[in-house]
Every structure is written in C-alpha cells, then in structure tokens.
Write a protein that holds these residues in place. Sequence first.
Motif, PDB file in Angstrom:
ATOM      1  N   SER A 166       0.829  -1.208   0.000  1.00 23.28           N
ATOM      2  CA  SER A 166       0.000   0.000   0.000  1.00 23.28           C
ATOM      3  C   SER A 166       0.863   1.257   0.000  1.00 23.28           C
ATOM      4  O   SER A 166       0.518   2.258  -0.637  1.00 23.28           O
ATOM      5  N   GLY A 171      -4.888   7.431  -4.509  1.00 23.06           N
ATOM      6  CA  GLY A 171      -5.765   8.376  -3.824  1.00 23.06           C
ATOM      7  C   GLY A 171      -6.239   7.931  -2.456  1.00 23.06           C
ATOM      8  O   GLY A 171      -6.477   8.767  -1.577  1.00 23.06           O
ATOM      9  N   ASN A 172      -6.398   6.626  -2.235  1.00 24.46           N
ATOM     10  CA  ASN A 172      -6.906   6.153  -0.937  1.00 24.46           C
ATOM     11  C   ASN A 172      -5.931   5.251  -0.190  1.00 24.46           C
ATOM     12  O   ASN A 172      -6.282   4.642   0.813  1.00 24.46           O
ATOM     13  N   GLN A 226      -3.225   5.963   1.627  1.00 23.39           N
ATOM     14  CA  GLN A 226      -2.871   6.399   2.981  1.00 23.39           C
ATOM     15  C   GLN A 226      -3.987   6.087   3.971  1.00 23.39           C
ATOM     16  O   GLN A 226      -3.726   5.602   5.081  1.00 23.39           O
ATOM     17  N   ALA A 227      -5.221   6.337   3.574  1.00 21.18           N
ATOM     18  CA  ALA A 227      -6.357   6.041   4.465  1.00 21.18           C
ATOM     19  C   ALA A 227      -6.444   4.545   4.745  1.00 21.18           C
ATOM     20  O   ALA A 227      -6.745   4.131   5.881  1.00 21.18           O
ATOM     21  N   HIS A 228      -6.181   3.744   3.733  1.00 24.43           N
ATOM     22  CA  HIS A 228      -6.214   2.288   3.916  1.00 24.43           C
ATOM     23  C   HIS A 228      -5.118   1.851   4.885  1.00 24.43           C
ATOM     24  O   HIS A 228      -5.371   1.055   5.799  1.00 24.43           O
ATOM     25  N   GLU A 233     -11.444  -4.350  -1.738  1.00 27.70           N
ATOM     26  CA  GLU A 233     -11.484  -2.914  -1.993  1.00 27.70           C
ATOM     27  C   GLU A 233     -10.317  -2.535  -2.892  1.00 27.70           C
ATOM     28  O   GLU A 233      -9.180  -2.960  -2.655  1.00 27.70           O
ATOM     29  N   GLU A 253      -5.972   2.656   8.494  1.00 25.23           N
ATOM     30  CA  GLU A 253      -6.966   1.764   9.085  1.00 25.23           C
ATOM     31  C   GLU A 253      -6.351   0.404   9.446  1.00 25.23           C
ATOM     32  O   GLU A 253      -6.622  -0.146  10.514  1.00 25.23           O
ATOM     33  N   ARG A 255       1.008   4.200  -2.714  1.00 29.63           N
ATOM     34  CA  ARG A 255       0.905   5.623  -2.339  1.00 29.63           C
ATOM     35  C   ARG A 255       1.966   6.469  -3.031  1.00 29.63           C
ATOM     36  O   ARG A 255       1.695   7.593  -3.470  1.00 29.63           O
ATOM     37  N   ILE A 279      -7.449  -0.334  -3.959  1.00 27.00           N
ATOM     38  CA  ILE A 279      -6.589   0.669  -3.347  1.00 27.00           C
ATOM     39  C   ILE A 279      -5.693   1.266  -4.434  1.00 27.00           C
ATOM     40  O   ILE A 279      -4.926   0.562  -5.085  1.00 27.00           O
ATOM     41  N   THR A 280      -5.824   2.570  -4.626  1.00 22.73           N
ATOM     42  CA  THR A 280      -4.989   3.300  -5.575  1.00 22.73           C
ATOM     43  C   THR A 280      -4.274   4.421  -4.825  1.00 22.73           C
ATOM     44  O   THR A 280      -4.383   4.541  -3.600  1.00 22.73           O
TER      45      THR A 280
END
Length: 343
Positions: A274, A324-325, A327-329, A319, A332, A278, A321-322
């Motif tokens: 991830s 854009g999301n 860091q949020a992933h 889900e 969590e 990012r 994950i690219t």
Amino acid sequence: MKNIRKICLAAILALCPLLCCACGGSAERKSTEDTTDTGSGTSAQPVSLDMPYIGILLKSLENPYFDLIKAGAEDEADALGVEVMVFSPDGEDDTDDQADMLLTMADMAVDVIAIAPIDEDSLEEGLSRAKENGKIIVAVDTALDYDGCACYIGTDNYTAAYQQGEYAAGLVGEDACAVILRGQAQDKAHTLREYGLEDALLDSGVQLLDTQICSSSEEEAEEAMAELLETCETLNLVCTTSDSMAVGAQRAIAQAGRSGDIHIVSFDGMQEVSELVRIGEIDAVFAQDAYEIGRECIRNAVKLYQGEEVPETIHTGVELITQGNAQAHMDEVNRRLRHKKTK
C-alpha cells in the motif's frame, strides 16, 4: 531445531485449554446473571457462558495479512467472551508443519477448528481425526473441498482476481503483454486467483506471456521477474496473487530501470505494498478484508457451536486501493493492528 519447535508447540497446545479453564474461573459451561450496572439504570442481560474454545490455524503469521486475520479474530473473541488460540507454521510453504499442527489440535480440548489450508491433501489425516473427535471445522481464507467443513469465510478469490485483471488490463489496453506471479502450486486460493486473472486478461485482449510460481516469496518473485525481464522485452504488465510477490517484482523492475513502462497490480492490501501504491511504484492493489475475515470466523464458530445454521459460504469482499486512498487504507490497517497490540 524444527523438531524442538514442534515439541514445544505440542506442549503449548496441550496446556492452552487447561489454562483457559483456570483463567476463566469455572470450566462448567452454563448461563449466569450479570448484574453490573451499565450506566443506563438497568442491568445487563444474562451472559451465556455456553461458548466454544476455538483453535485457528493459519498459513503463516510472517505474512501481515494473516496477522490481521488474527487481530480480527482476537478482537471479536474478546467482545464475545470466547477463548481463542491462533497458531501457524513459519512459512506459507510449510505444509508438513501445518499438517502436524492440525493433528495435534484435533486431539486437544478445542470445540471448533478454523483453518486456512495450504495444501488440503496434506491435511486429510488431521481433518479426519478432528471429525472423529467431534470438532467443528471452518475454512478461512481458502476453501476446503471436505464434506465435514461447515462453512468457508473469506474472499471470492476467482471473482476478485477477475476484477483485478480487468482493472490491470485497463491500464495497458488491448495487445499489451502481461505475466502472472502466483503463490504455491497446491494452494487453492492462488489457483483461483490465477484463473480469474487469466480469464480477465484474455477477455480484455491482453496477451499472457507466462505464469510463474513464486510461492508468495519476495525473493523468488524478484528472481523470476529479473529473468522474465531478460526474455520478455514487450512486457507491459505484472499481476500478482499476493503482495509479497509484488514487492519482489517491483524491486527487480526498478533495478532494471523499467519502472516507467511496466505496470504492477497486486492482491491482498498490506502496508508495504500500500505504501508503494501511495508513492506510485505500484499501480494498485485489491485489498482483502482480512480483519473482517477474522471477526466473521469467531462469530460463525460461536453460532455453529450453539447449533445455529450459517451460510456455507461467507464472502467478505475486496477494496480497490490506488494512490488516492492508499494512505487512508494504511491508517486503518495500522489502527487495527496497533489496537490489538495495546489491549
């Protein structure tokens, strides 16, 4: 050294149920009234002590994905007041160790055994013994073709990998060239992901040049990728059936100076990959909900023990994950793992 470790594990497995009984007070399973004031002016409802002891046998806790399943299972067990033991071999290719662990657990005082099978054939004796001893069997992460298995909890591996392949094909377009790096040959989850990727790539007009078995190893994937780069000059796309292989592939591609023209799409969604998503070193990853797999494992183990019916298959979804999301992933995932370590 391995023999010593196996002896120690057998001793731990033998003692754990006894320790659970000692720590939990009465070993008798019955209902009791909890009269603690909840702050609402009313007493809590009766708490059932008719709960199972649950043994979970994963593929390898060296893989953060399985550590996240463990965290979800332990959190849900804490919430429900259930005793749970989680074990795994050192590596995802340690089929003999996993088979030995299952045989040991089959003779222990656990009521439910949830297992993520590496190689189902190697588990035949352990599964038969567990059934003879009245254990409830649940499959997590990877399905079991076994009549005594009550349910499967995890990702729909073929469908999720097909989505992965469709997305990856959209990055390169028709007539591009791809390779697949997959996990162990005997691992059904990786086989289903390979099939899903292959069908999606071919349906999208992408040429599949090769499929390499890399046993979910960074090192094996890096070595395989380096060799593929020497022979596949037209390569545009790499799809992997787990994150560790994506890390190895990315390293080899970067060392060859080809990061700009080869896309990588992975499967699992753990922190290291991830982070590479990012920063733009890997295009995307299809993240399994490993934490929810762990929670569903405990919930449904309890239901089965208490005689309730549960679905034969419980899919937990993926889900995308690219950049854009990502860091949020990661935030969590880290929150869930950190929460368990501080409890």
